[in-house]
Design a protein around this motif. Structure first.
Motif, short mmCIF file in Angstrom:
data_model
loop_
_atom_site.label_atom_id
_atom_site.label_comp_id
_atom_site.label_asym_id
_atom_site.label_seq_id
_atom_site.Cartn_x
_atom_site.Cartn_y
_atom_site.Cartn_z
N GLU A 167 -9.35 2.69 -1.86
CA GLU A 167 -10.20 3.60 -1.09
C GLU A 167 -9.42 4.84 -0.66
OE1 GLU A 167 -13.47 3.40 -0.44
OE2 GLU A 167 -13.50 1.66 -1.78
N SER A 168 -8.13 4.69 -0.43
CA SER A 168 -7.28 5.82 -0.06
C SER A 168 -6.55 6.43 -1.25
CB SER A 168 -6.24 5.38 0.99
OG SER A 168 -6.87 4.86 2.13
N ALA A 169 -6.82 5.89 -2.44
CA ALA A 169 -6.08 6.34 -3.63
C ALA A 169 -7.03 6.52 -4.81
CB ALA A 169 -4.99 5.33 -3.95
N LEU B 171 -7.26 8.85 -7.10
CA LEU B 171 -6.62 9.26 -8.35
C LEU B 171 -5.94 8.06 -9.02
CD1 LEU B 171 -5.00 12.65 -7.27
CD2 LEU B 171 -7.13 12.31 -8.54
N THR B 172 -5.36 7.18 -8.21
CA THR B 172 -4.71 5.99 -8.74
C THR B 172 -5.74 5.02 -9.29
OG1 THR B 172 -2.95 6.28 -7.12
CG2 THR B 172 -3.08 4.15 -8.23
N ARG B 173 -6.87 4.90 -8.61
CA ARG B 173 -7.94 4.04 -9.13
C ARG B 173 -8.39 4.54 -10.51
NH1 ARG B 173 -12.38 0.94 -7.08
NH2 ARG B 173 -11.92 1.50 -4.93
N ALA B 174 -8.60 5.86 -10.65
CA ALA B 174 -9.03 6.42 -11.92
C ALA B 174 -7.96 6.22 -13.00
CB ALA B 174 -9.35 7.90 -11.76
N TRP B 175 -6.68 6.39 -12.63
CA TRP B 175 -5.56 6.17 -13.56
C TRP B 175 -5.54 4.72 -14.02
CZ3 TRP B 175 -1.49 2.87 -12.05
CH2 TRP B 175 -0.35 2.87 -12.88
N ARG C 83 0.83 -1.21 0.00
CA ARG C 83 0.00 0.00 0.00
C ARG C 83 0.86 1.26 0.00
NH1 ARG C 83 -3.56 1.98 5.07
NH2 ARG C 83 -1.42 2.14 5.83
N ALA C 84 1.96 1.25 0.75
CA ALA C 84 2.83 2.42 0.79
C ALA C 84 3.37 2.75 -0.59
CB ALA C 84 3.99 2.18 1.77
N ARG C 85 3.70 1.73 -1.34
CA ARG C 85 4.21 1.96 -2.70
C ARG C 85 3.10 2.44 -3.63
NH1 ARG C 85 7.63 -2.55 -0.76
NH2 ARG C 85 9.74 -1.69 -0.74
N LEU C 86 1.92 1.89 -3.47
CA LEU C 86 0.79 2.38 -4.28
C LEU C 86 0.55 3.86 -4.00
CD1 LEU C 86 -1.70 1.43 -6.13
CD2 LEU C 86 -3.00 1.58 -4.00
N LEU D 260 2.21 6.49 -6.11
CA LEU D 260 1.54 6.84 -7.35
C LEU D 260 0.48 7.91 -7.09
CD1 LEU D 260 0.93 3.36 -9.06
CD2 LEU D 260 2.98 4.79 -9.08
N GLU D 261 -0.23 7.77 -5.98
CA GLU D 261 -1.25 8.76 -5.64
C GLU D 261 -0.63 10.13 -5.44
OE1 GLU D 261 -5.40 9.66 -4.79
OE2 GLU D 261 -4.33 8.05 -5.81
N GLU D 262 0.52 10.18 -4.75
CA GLU D 262 1.22 11.46 -4.56
C GLU D 262 1.63 12.06 -5.90
OE1 GLU D 262 4.35 11.75 -1.69
OE2 GLU D 262 3.45 10.21 -0.41
#
Length: 315
Positions: free
Chosen positions: A208-210, A212-216, A154-157, A160-162
């Motif tokens: 759920e915490s990402a 923007l990454t989900r949309a990407w 999750r930390a690595r995911l 991507l969100e950042e």
């Protein structure tokens, strides 16, 4: 019908590394043929093409054989520059990102996924991966560390969100570098795709915490490409035998080890699966090494390897 001009991808559906190539082919909207190879040894119709290299994916165009995603993606962008994926801002950076996604992030994916599904993994697969890596494929150990590896994954995911949040603040945000997808996105996509296939509930919980990454991820998943033709391994070998390698300058300028064209050398990955492939050196530079091999099964082929991540020695 596939022939010597066709892109032929040797893969199996669950391979996360093959998914990098499949995504690239979809983004470029390229027609291709696929050959489903076994996920474990033996691979009797792949080894004659590669000279012993056993990892997936392998790309074939006629009698030119490309081993490892790094050289495959580079070659696809050179041969088929429309649509380009080596975009401004991606130069060099994409391969640096690949070192991270294929290294530490991939290892945390392995622990999470096999910690979850390890009880259902066939013993033959475990034995094969132990032979490939040279160390135990320890399912109980993966189960034990899986909770900590979920944290790591999750930390690595969230990196991507950042990145996507920063790009959005600068007026972009659809992709990791700029407004169009490129090779940085292809490399970063791999572990997310694999987790979504293998342990979707965990991937969705991380999303759920990402948002923007989900949309990407959804944007990349929804890219439509051409439906590949499926051919047999024997057909692919026959295509290589009936073709000739693409002409390439025989040069080894500025080689640190002093290699010269025509020398007999061997190439192998520097991490695992160190099956040395031997052949006559045709070309070597900072990013690529090409060996010529002559065998009864395929006659003359050129086998291409990336330079970073692969060892070269005199045979």
């Amino acid at each position: 019908m596939a022939d010597a001009r066709s892109i032929i991808l040797h893969e199996y559906p669950a391979s996360p590394y093959a998914e990098k190539v499949r995504l690239t082919l979809r983004l470029k909207n390229l027609a291709y043929a696929r050959v489903e190879q076994p996920s474990i040894m033996p691979k009797p119709d792949l080894v004659p093409l590669t000279g012993g290299y056993r990892r997936i994916p392998v790309l074939q165009i006629g009698a030119d054989i490309y081993c490892d995603t790094a050289i495959i993606l580079r070659e696809l962008d050179i041969r088929y520059p429309m649509v380009a994926l080596k975009l401004p801002g991606h130069e060099g950076l994409a391969q640096m990102v690949a070192g991270w996604t294929d290294g530490r992030w991939f290892q945390s994916s392995v622990a999470v996924i096999f910690g979850e599904i390890g009880d259902n993994v066939p013993q033959a697969f475990i034995k094969d991966r132990e032979q490939l890596s040279g160390r135990p494929f320890n399912i109980p150990a993966m189960k034990a560390v899986a909770p900590m590896m979920r944290d790591q994954w999750r930390a690595r995911l969230m990196l991507l969100e950042e990145r996507l949040a920063g790009a959005k603040g600068a007026g972009g945000g659809l992709y990791l570098v700029g407004a169009k997808p490129g090779f940085v996105d292809v490399h970063a996509y791999m572990n997310v795709w694999w987790m979504k296939q293998a342990v979707p509930a965990f991937a969705d919980a991380c999303f759920e915490s990402a948002p923007l990454t989900r949309a990407w991820y959804d944007r990349l998943t929804e890219v439509e490409g051409q439906t590949p033709e499926t051919i047999t391994p024997a057909q692919a070998v026959a295509i290589a035998k009936d073709a000739a390698p693409r002409l390439v300058a025989a040069t080894t300028r500025n080689e640190p080890q002093g290699f010269a064209p025509g020398e007999h050398v061997a190439v192998a990955p520097d991490d695992y699966g160190q099956d040395w492939v031997e052949g006559e050196l045709v070309h070597a530079d900072s990013q690529r090494v090409i060996l010529q091999r002559v065998t009864p099964e395929t006659e003359t082929t050129h086998v291409h390897f990336p330079r970073a991540g692969f060892l070269v020695r005199r045979a």
